[in-house]
Scaffold this active site. Structure first.
Site: not given
Ligand code: FPP
Length: 275
Positions: A42
């Site tokens: 997160d």
């Molecule tokens: C192949 C593979 C495993 C790739 C992974 C790439 C990656 C790091 C994906 C995370 C996606 C995600 C929705 C994370 C949550 O942070 P958020 O976008 O909700 O950020 P926030 O909490 O600040 O809103």
């Protein structure tokens, strides 16, 4: 000359860090080590905002943090690692954001298959966990390629939860269990006096049946909710919620989580002895 000496300095620092990690691992191995650690990654967009980066770049740095964390886990002989990469709820985000995150995920899945990737270095079998039908064809095909290419690996496992929520996993599992029972019992199912389904039946059909339940769940950014992640499997998991945003997660966060896990286990054993 300047570039050569800076490369040498980088190699020296990396060697020293790796030596220190091995020492810490040896100390932690005096207690029980977790078999399975799961991560809710997160805070990637918040990190991008904090650093003045484009939103998608937060996820890119997040992927680098994930690769480092996988290395630390596998160095510590944690055999199973699970990550929450994209929930079914995340599909409700802005269409351009969903598309760019999916593009990044596809690119990174493909990078996992490169010769020098963590997956090949540590002999990791990759599983994609979730309702994969919800993915676009290119992402689904990339996921299938990665699962097929690593199917023979057995030293460690990485479960990537994508298009996943626990409630969807449980519903799907109950549905599969019912279908199985109907096939087995046919028209006699309604007359049965015995319970038709037990916990083991439902467990068998869970997407996460490929791994034991997680010992530790680490959620970055200080949030203390599970957000529909591994609800069935987390009855006994230790939840650790460092304030660091996911791209800021470091080795010492993992060490802290393992120390908490060991303390928790010790107090649980004392309680069981007193029973
Ligand atoms: C192949 C593979 C495993 C790739 C992974 C790439 C990656 C790091 C994906 C995370 C996606 C995600 C929705 C994370 C949550 O942070 P958020 O976008 O909700 O950020 P926030 O909490 O600040 O809103």
């Amino acid at each position: 000359m300047g570039k050569q000496s800076s490369n040498l300095a980088t190699q020296l620092i990396e060697g020293l860090c790796s030596f220190l990690r091995r020492c810490i691992c040896a100390i932690l191995s005096a207690g029980s080590l977790p078999r399975h650690v799961a991560f809710i990654m997160d805070g990637n967009r918040r990190y991008a905002k904090k650093q003045g980066l484009l939103e998608g770049d937060g996820h890119r740095v997040g992927f680098t943090a994930l690769m480092n964390m996988l290395k630390y886990c596998y160095e510590m002989n944690v055999k199973y690692v699970t990550v929450y990469a994209f929930s079914i709820e995340n599909f409700k985000r802005r269409p351009d954001e969903v598309q760019s995150t999916m593009q990044l995920i596809q690119e990174k899945i493909e990078s996992l298959l490169e010769k020098e990737s963590i997956v090949n270095q540590y002999g990791v079998r990759v599983h994609f966990i979730g309702n994969l039908k919800l993915l676009s064809k290119p992402v689904r095909l990339a996921a299938e390629r990665a699962m097929n290419a690593t199917a023979h690996n057995s030293r460690a496992m990485l479960a990537i939860c994508i298009a996943y929520t626990s409630t969807d996993e449980i519903t799907n599992s109950v549905e599969e269990t019912c279908k199985e029972k109907m096939n087995e019992l046919g028209g006699n199912a309604a007359d049965s006096k015995e319970p038709l389904i037990d916990v083991a039946d439902v467990e068998k059909h869970m997407y996460m049946a490929v791994a034991p339940d997680p010992d530790i769940i680490i959620r970055s950014s200080g949030e203390t909710r599970l957000s529909n992640f591994l609800l069935w499997q987390s009855a006994s998991s230790l939840l650790y919620t460092p304030r660091a945003l996911w791209p800021e997660i470091r080795f010492y966060h993992l060490v802290r989580a393992i120390l908490d896990f060991q303390r928790n286990l010790a107090s649980l054993e004392t309680k069981l002895k007193q029973c």
